[in-house]
Design an enzyme around this catalytic site. Structure first.
Site, short mmCIF file in Angstrom:
data_model
loop_
_atom_site.label_atom_id
_atom_site.label_comp_id
_atom_site.label_asym_id
_atom_site.label_seq_id
_atom_site.Cartn_x
_atom_site.Cartn_y
_atom_site.Cartn_z
N HIS A 185 14.14 6.21 -56.52
CA HIS A 185 13.41 6.71 -55.34
C HIS A 185 12.39 7.78 -55.74
O HIS A 185 11.44 8.02 -55.03
CB HIS A 185 14.39 7.27 -54.30
CG HIS A 185 15.12 6.17 -53.59
ND1 HIS A 185 14.49 5.09 -53.03
CD2 HIS A 185 16.44 5.98 -53.37
CE1 HIS A 185 15.38 4.28 -52.50
NE2 HIS A 185 16.57 4.79 -52.70
N CYS A 227 11.57 -2.59 -36.04
CA CYS A 227 10.49 -3.30 -36.73
C CYS A 227 9.23 -3.26 -35.88
O CYS A 227 9.28 -3.50 -34.67
CB CYS A 227 10.90 -4.75 -36.98
SG CYS A 227 9.56 -5.70 -37.68
N GLN A 282 6.59 1.10 -41.09
CA GLN A 282 6.43 2.07 -40.01
C GLN A 282 7.63 2.21 -39.08
O GLN A 282 7.88 3.31 -38.58
CB GLN A 282 5.18 1.74 -39.20
CG GLN A 282 3.91 2.14 -39.92
CD GLN A 282 2.67 1.79 -39.14
OE1 GLN A 282 2.57 2.03 -37.96
NE2 GLN A 282 1.72 1.20 -39.78
N TYR A 327 20.74 6.04 -57.65
CA TYR A 327 21.98 6.56 -57.06
C TYR A 327 23.03 6.81 -58.15
O TYR A 327 22.77 6.58 -59.34
CB TYR A 327 22.50 5.58 -55.99
CG TYR A 327 21.60 5.51 -54.77
CD1 TYR A 327 21.42 6.63 -53.96
CD2 TYR A 327 20.90 4.35 -54.45
CE1 TYR A 327 20.57 6.58 -52.86
CE2 TYR A 327 20.06 4.30 -53.35
CZ TYR A 327 19.89 5.41 -52.56
OH TYR A 327 19.05 5.36 -51.47
N ARG A 354 23.87 -4.30 -58.35
CA ARG A 354 22.41 -4.10 -58.32
C ARG A 354 22.03 -3.46 -59.66
O ARG A 354 22.31 -2.28 -59.90
CB ARG A 354 22.08 -3.19 -57.13
CG ARG A 354 20.64 -3.11 -56.77
CD ARG A 354 20.28 -4.16 -55.71
NE ARG A 354 18.86 -4.08 -55.40
CZ ARG A 354 18.38 -3.43 -54.37
NH1 ARG A 354 19.19 -2.83 -53.52
NH2 ARG A 354 17.08 -3.39 -54.15
N GLU A 357 18.23 2.17 -58.24
CA GLU A 357 17.37 3.01 -57.38
C GLU A 357 17.67 4.52 -57.53
O GLU A 357 17.30 5.31 -56.66
CB GLU A 357 17.42 2.63 -55.88
CG GLU A 357 17.57 1.18 -55.49
CD GLU A 357 16.54 0.24 -56.07
OE1 GLU A 357 16.94 -0.49 -57.00
OE2 GLU A 357 15.39 0.20 -55.63
P1 NAP Z 1 -6.75 9.93 -36.61
O1 NAP Z 1 -5.60 9.68 -37.50
O2 NAP Z 1 -6.57 10.73 -35.39
O3 NAP Z 1 -7.88 10.62 -37.52
C1 NAP Z 1 -9.12 10.95 -37.03
C2 NAP Z 1 -9.87 11.80 -38.06
O4 NAP Z 1 -11.11 12.15 -37.54
C3 NAP Z 1 -9.16 13.05 -38.43
O5 NAP Z 1 -9.23 13.19 -39.84
C4 NAP Z 1 -9.95 14.17 -37.74
O6 NAP Z 1 -9.88 15.24 -38.65
C5 NAP Z 1 -11.32 13.56 -37.58
N1 NAP Z 1 -11.99 13.89 -36.32
C6 NAP Z 1 -11.45 13.86 -35.07
N2 NAP Z 1 -12.39 14.20 -34.16
C7 NAP Z 1 -13.54 14.42 -34.84
C8 NAP Z 1 -14.83 14.82 -34.46
N3 NAP Z 1 -15.16 15.01 -33.18
N4 NAP Z 1 -15.76 14.97 -35.43
C9 NAP Z 1 -15.46 14.77 -36.72
N5 NAP Z 1 -14.23 14.41 -37.15
C10 NAP Z 1 -13.27 14.24 -36.21
O7 NAP Z 1 -7.42 8.58 -36.15
P2 NAP Z 1 -7.71 7.26 -36.97
O8 NAP Z 1 -7.95 7.48 -38.41
O9 NAP Z 1 -8.80 6.62 -36.19
O10 NAP Z 1 -6.38 6.44 -36.80
C11 NAP Z 1 -5.92 6.11 -35.50
C12 NAP Z 1 -4.46 5.76 -35.54
O11 NAP Z 1 -4.32 4.52 -36.20
C13 NAP Z 1 -3.63 6.77 -36.30
O12 NAP Z 1 -3.01 7.67 -35.43
C14 NAP Z 1 -2.63 5.93 -36.99
O13 NAP Z 1 -1.40 5.95 -36.30
C15 NAP Z 1 -3.16 4.52 -36.94
N6 NAP Z 1 -3.42 4.04 -38.31
C16 NAP Z 1 -2.40 4.03 -39.20
C17 NAP Z 1 -2.62 3.57 -40.46
C18 NAP Z 1 -1.50 3.51 -41.45
O14 NAP Z 1 -1.70 3.13 -42.58
N7 NAP Z 1 -0.28 3.86 -41.09
C19 NAP Z 1 -3.87 3.14 -40.84
C20 NAP Z 1 -4.89 3.17 -39.92
C21 NAP Z 1 -4.66 3.63 -38.65
P3 NAP Z 1 -10.56 16.66 -38.47
O15 NAP Z 1 -10.45 16.94 -37.00
O16 NAP Z 1 -9.75 17.58 -39.32
O17 NAP Z 1 -11.92 16.50 -38.98
FE1 SF4 Z 2 6.89 -3.23 -40.96
FE2 SF4 Z 2 8.85 -4.48 -39.62
FE3 SF4 Z 2 8.40 -5.14 -42.11
FE4 SF4 Z 2 9.47 -2.75 -41.56
S1 SF4 Z 2 10.37 -4.74 -41.21
S2 SF4 Z 2 7.87 -3.18 -43.00
S3 SF4 Z 2 8.41 -2.27 -39.64
S4 SF4 Z 2 6.96 -5.38 -40.41
#
Ligand code: NAP
Ligand code: SF4
Length: 672
Positions: free
Chosen positions: A255, A356, A342, A169, A217, A167
């Site tokens: 990494h 987790c 996450q 190291y 490893r 990895e």
């Molecule tokens: P978000 O991350 O808050 O993104 C919303 C998007 O919409 C932003 O790009 C914002 O950018 C735009 N937006 C906000 N208000 C708007 C408006 N009135 N008009 C036009 N554009 C607007 O929300 P999300 O994509 O719905 O995700 C929600 C949550 O789900 C996230 O916080 C995340 O934690 C989680 N999630 C995570 C993953 C992952 O892979 N880790 C995947 C899916 C969801 P601008 O304001 O710049 O336009």
């Molecule tokens: Fe997601 Fe838990 Fe797996 Fe980490 S251990 S990748 S937080 S499900």
């Protein structure tokens, strides 16, 4: 005893040491290693897994000296005090047949502090600090430090060590000509680059005798353009066998490689073929690792003789009883790791304790305790998304009488939508887990049921937990009701995608998900082959580093897709540290056009009208997909606020994520 997974539960003798089964809990840093006051918590974490019968546990990375620390004050194994502290861990594990190895990891140039050392003074692209080149004296001292650390681990009660040689190291840095430009005996040619690893293994074996387990490893594939060749790695493996290594574990990538190796988009067992390749040439037992999360996959690898052991790390955060459930053919009751990173790796990168997403008790075994309630209550959970399902599960486990009401005809909520995204299919396993558990605990789930105070009062619930989630935000754009407009939840729920061009409004987590969904095309039957092709992995192992020239056109989508945001920053800037870069690169490969600093003007028959840098532009698309965030959905209630709880998206829609939702579910279930 398992009838389904016979290979997984066949004991094996290694160097005269009996290992009860082929399941290794691989090394994962928890953030509890360095602090003497956390070692009780760390012991409890390992004990839970040993109690359930895992064959062998490897600790998180412990440095043989201070300068090898990955982070300042992370764990070290070099003094009387270190030995005493670690005895707290091993003494608790000795009660079980599980073998325990201490991982010795010297970070070299990956160290996140200004005193880092490396074979040559070449800074890594992922760290802020330039390392100092080790003098010959320092190299020889470092070999002795590794041997001394193994000896300390032995005195601390460990059955062996895992020497971290991959990895990217320190040991890997010595082995690679990219990072080792030395002209002395520890560099110059392949023999010189192998010497550092070889002397460490020889020294440990000489000092600690035949029965002390030494796992190494092995850096099987660099996944870097100018990495080591297969022949060079094989030479290293053979030298290590002669030096006395007991087991070879699979190390995949550096990494700094720009190829995902453990994230959710990596298919299950994506590198087992590589371990199998080495197994043809090696005499000592080999371990397959990376993206092995269910007993079926593990058994498959072993039954096809691709490896002698399987190593799983994150799946043991998700379910401490993984081994026991597999052993008693209860695989359907395993809480499967969904490879989201996450709460584990993302936390570690933020210098927080690992946990987790699907198991908030992981690494909090002594703090987050779910006891049986002495005063069981009648609890109604409203909404069967991840938050509601988790809350019903924990509340029922605590002995409460639970009912779950869901207004649609199925459980899963936002997780069901997420499971439609290519590479996130395993999210469905979390839903399956909760559904199975609730069935076994006889929790009544009522479908097609809206909440009303009257009915809840009639049924006499003591507590009501609202987990009613979110609905898509409707942005104020002229023409938002035009037939070209579709909201992300409608799009993901549909079966067919007949359109050829799309504009996605909003580049948050869901905007990225939708762009991946729309740009994905299957062009190979075998997911491992398709992944290797998309990321340029050379499975013939003819190219150095195991990487062909990337061919983005091979995966370029057949749809014309725009991903838009109003902010001027780079799209995806707020995605997680461990997966954000992968998601951006995936969309780049597929030709998705990402645009920032957009002003939305209107949607009409021509498409989406926008202003970019003050200039009008029409994106002539068939469909405009709205991913502009969410707003909370909260049913009306007149009940006494003391008996009401809100969790997940209905509590706070902004920055909602499943990790917080499930944590809140656990928290409420323990407070009722
Ligand atoms: P978000 O991350 O808050 O993104 C919303 C998007 O919409 C932003 O790009 C914002 O950018 C735009 N937006 C906000 N208000 C708007 C408006 N009135 N008009 C036009 N554009 C607007 O929300 P999300 O994509 O719905 O995700 C929600 C949550 O789900 C996230 O916080 C995340 O934690 C989680 N999630 C995570 C993953 C992952 O892979 N880790 C995947 C899916 C969801 P601008 O304001 O710049 O336009
Ligand atoms: Fe997601 Fe838990 Fe797996 Fe980490 S251990 S990748 S937080 S499900």
């Amino acid at each position: 005893m398992s009838s389904k997974y016979p290979h997984l539960f066949t004991p094996i003798d290694v160097h005269g040491v009996r290992i009860e089964n082929r399941v290794i809990m691989g090394s994962i840093h928890t953030g509890l290693e360095g602090n003497p006051f956390s070692l009780q918590k760390l012991s409890a974490f390992y004990e839970e897994r040993a109690k359930a019968g895992v064959g062998m546990i490897v600790t998180g990375g412990i440095s043989p000296n201070r300068r090898g620390w990955l982070l300042p004050f992370s764990g070290k194994m070099s003094s009387y005090w270190d030995v005493r502290l670690h005895r707290q861990v091993t003494e608790r594990i000795k009660a079980y047949p599980t073998k325990m190895l201490c991982q010795l990891l010297h970070a070299g140039r990956y160290a996140v502090h200004p005193f880092s050392l490396a074979p040559s003074a070449i800074q890594s692209p992922i760290t802020k600090f330039a390392p100092t080149k080790m003098s010959l004296k320092q190299v020889r001292e470092c070999v002795q430090d590794f041997i001394h650390a193994a000896s300390c681990a032995h005195r601390a009660g460990y059955d062996g060590v895992e020497v971290m040689g991959s990895e990217g190291y320190l040991i890997h840095q010595f082995f690679s000509h990219r990072t080792n430009r030395r002209s002395d005996e520890y560099g110059h040619d392949l023999k010189g680059r192998i010497r550092f690893a070889k002397e460490i293994i020889e020294g440990i074996r000489q000092k600690l005798g035949h029965e002390f387990l030494i796992m190494f490893r092995l850096p099987m594939i660099d996944l870097l353009p100018d990495g080591n060749s297969f022949e060079e790695v094989l030479e290293l493996a053979k030298e290590l066998e002669v030096s006395g290594v007991s087991i070879l574990n699979s190390g995949i990538g550096w990494h700094e490689s720009r190829v995902p190796t453990i994230a959710s988009m990596v298919p299950q067992a994506a590198f087992a073929w590589l371990t199998q390749k080495f197994k043809q040439y090696c005499k000592v037992p080999l371990v397959a690792s990376n993206r092995i999360n269910t007993p079926e996959i593990a058994e498959d690898i072993l039954s096809q003789e691709m490896a002698d052991f399987v190593s799983l790390a994150r799946p043991f955060l998700a379910d401490p009883q993984w081994t026991q459930k597999a052993k008693f053919d209860q695989g359907q009751n395993i809480n499967v790791c969904i490879a989201c990173n996450q709460a584990c790796l993302d936390h570690i990168f933020q210098l927080k304790r690992a946990s987790c997403l699907v198991n908030p008790q992981a690494c909090y075994e002594t703090e987050k305790i779910l006891s049986k309630s002495l005063d069981p209550k009648k609890v109604l959970v409203v909404g069967a998304g991840p938050a509601g399902l988790a809350c019903a599960y924990y509340a029922a486990k605590a002995g409460h009488q639970v009912e779950l009401w869901e207004k649609s005809m199925h459980v899963g909520g936002q997780f069901t939508l997420a499971s439609k995204i290519p590479g996130k299919e395993e999210f469905a396993k979390t839903i399956d887990f909760y559904r199975n558990q609730l069935f076994e605990m006889k929790v009544l789930i009522e479908y097609g049921k809206e909440f009303s105070d009257t009915e809840a009062d009639q049924r006499g619930f003591d507590h009501i937990v609202f987990a009613t989630g979110v609905k898509a935000r409707i942005p104020e754009i002229q023409g938002i009701s035009h037939p070209k407009v579709i909201f992300y939840d409608q799009l993901l729920s549909k079966k067919e995608m007949p359109k050829s061009s799309y504009a996605i409004v909003g580049a948050g987590g869901i905007g990225f998900d939708v762009a991946e969904f729309l740009s994905h095309q299957e062009y190979a039957e075998d997911p491992v082959e398709q992944y290797a092709h998309e990321w340029g992995i050379d499975r013939s192992l003819q190219h150095p580093g195991g990487l062909t020239q990337m061919k983005p056109e091979a995966s370029r989508g057949y749809r014309n897709i725009y991903l838009l945001q109003r902010k001027k920053s780079k799209p995806g800037k707020n995605l997680s540290k461990t997966t954000g870069w992968i998601r951006r690169k995936t969309l780049e490969h597929r030709g998705v056009k990402m645009m920032s600093g957009i002003e939305y003007q209107k949607i009409d028959d021509h498409g989406l009208h926008i202003l970019v840098d003050g200039h009008e532009k029409i994106l002539e698309v068939d469909q405009v997909v709205i991913c502009a965030g969410q707003v909370s959905v909260r049913p009306k209630t007149q009940r006494d606020q003391k008996s009401i709880h809100y969790i997940g998206g209905c509590k706070e829609a902004r920055e909602l994520d499943a990790k917080t939702a499930i944590e809140e579910a656990f928290d409420v279930a323990t407070r009722i």
